[in-house]
Design a protein around this motif. Structure first.
Motif, PDB file in Angstrom:
ATOM      1  N   ARG A 171      -3.549  -9.608   5.781  1.00 60.04           N
ATOM      2  CA  ARG A 171      -2.524  -9.516   4.739  1.00 60.04           C
ATOM      3  C   ARG A 171      -1.280 -10.242   5.245  1.00 60.04           C
ATOM      4  O   ARG A 171      -0.919 -10.109   6.421  1.00 60.04           O
ATOM      5  N   VAL A 172      -0.631 -10.976   4.361  1.00 63.36           N
ATOM      6  CA  VAL A 172       0.565 -11.721   4.746  1.00 63.36           C
ATOM      7  C   VAL A 172       1.710 -11.347   3.804  1.00 63.36           C
ATOM      8  O   VAL A 172       1.548 -11.387   2.580  1.00 63.36           O
ATOM      9  N   VAL A 173       2.828 -10.964   4.394  1.00 65.45           N
ATOM     10  CA  VAL A 173       4.038 -10.627   3.647  1.00 65.45           C
ATOM     11  C   VAL A 173       5.120 -11.612   4.081  1.00 65.45           C
ATOM     12  O   VAL A 173       5.335 -11.812   5.284  1.00 65.45           O
TER      13      VAL A 173
ATOM     14  N   SER B 291       0.728  -7.320  -0.276  1.00 65.86           N
ATOM     15  CA  SER B 291       0.609  -8.596   0.430  1.00 65.86           C
ATOM     16  C   SER B 291       0.639  -9.715  -0.586  1.00 65.86           C
ATOM     17  O   SER B 291       0.121  -9.583  -1.691  1.00 65.86           O
TER      18      SER B 291
ATOM     19  N   GLY C  49      -3.741 -13.083   1.249  1.00 65.45           N
ATOM     20  CA  GLY C  49      -4.648 -12.288   2.049  1.00 65.45           C
ATOM     21  C   GLY C  49      -6.088 -12.738   1.913  1.00 65.45           C
ATOM     22  O   GLY C  49      -6.429 -13.594   1.089  1.00 65.45           O
TER      23      GLY C  49
ATOM     24  N   ALA D 293       1.513  -3.254   5.676  1.00 66.87           N
ATOM     25  CA  ALA D 293       1.581  -4.255   4.603  1.00 66.87           C
ATOM     26  C   ALA D 293       1.073  -3.613   3.318  1.00 66.87           C
ATOM     27  O   ALA D 293      -0.028  -3.914   2.858  1.00 66.87           O
TER      28      ALA D 293
END
Length: 197
Positions: free
Chosen positions: A153-155, A17, A20, A14
């Protein structure tokens, strides 16, 4: 600014991101002992009223749907995630960092997870999903202590998923923080006491 003594594996999975969270704790133990505590961390051993409430709240829609409680594990280390969960260990830099992740529609009452192998995680780009990457890393902190970092972390794979996740994140981020801090407290206690309870 000094660079890390090793590249973060989280950056591979990631590098950017959209959402997060990062939490830290200083542990009164050396990095090797602390990393062993990370590696041996039993996720079923996270305690506290808020942790229990956060987990139960997330399980509630599944309980209603199935009209029974989900099967409770007696032990679940990060390495166990590959066996029978929707999460996968993405990589490890032994002694420094372990990274795990999952792909799904987290904003749904019952999360729709996508089974994925670690080797396929980075290339997954089907619209409508969140790719969640979690990392726990250790760094020396002075002569005898260690800094432990838990990072999420977010994608998102498309703008519509981003909008849906943003609404979900506003509600869920306090619960994510509760669990992240509980992980760090448990690692700290285990490293400082040699695993004694």
């Amino acid at each position: 600014m000094a660079s890390l003594p090793f590249p973060l594996l989280a950056d591979q999975f990631a590098p950017r991101s959209e959402f997060g969270r990062t939490d830290h704790v200083v542990v009164d133990a050396d990095p090797a002992s602390t990393y062993k505590a990370v590696h041996d961390l039993d996720l079923t051993d996270l305690h506290g009223f808020l942790v229990t409430a956060a987990v139960r709240l997330r399980e509630l829609p599944e309980r209603w749907r199935q009209d029974r409680s989900p099967r409770q594990r007696t032990r679940l280390t990060i390495q166990d995630l590959d066996a029978g969960t929707d999460w996968v260990v993405l990589g490890e830099n032994p002694g420094h960092e372990i990274v795990f992740g999952a792909i799904g529609k987290a904003w749904k009452p019952v999360v729709q997870w996508v089974p994925v192998e670690a080797r396929d995680f980075m290339d997954f780009n089907e619209p409508g999903y969140a790719k969640v990457v979690c990392s726990i890393s250790v760094l020396p902190y002075g002569q005898r202590r260690t800094l432990v970092t838990a990072e999420m972390r977010v994608v998102l794979t498309d703008p519509r998923a981003w909008l849906r996740f943003r609404r979900y994140w506003r509600i869920s981020t306090p619960f994510v923080g509760v669990i992240s801090r509980a992980i760090l407290r448990t690692v700290k206690h285990s490293a400082e006491t040699g695993g004694l309870r």
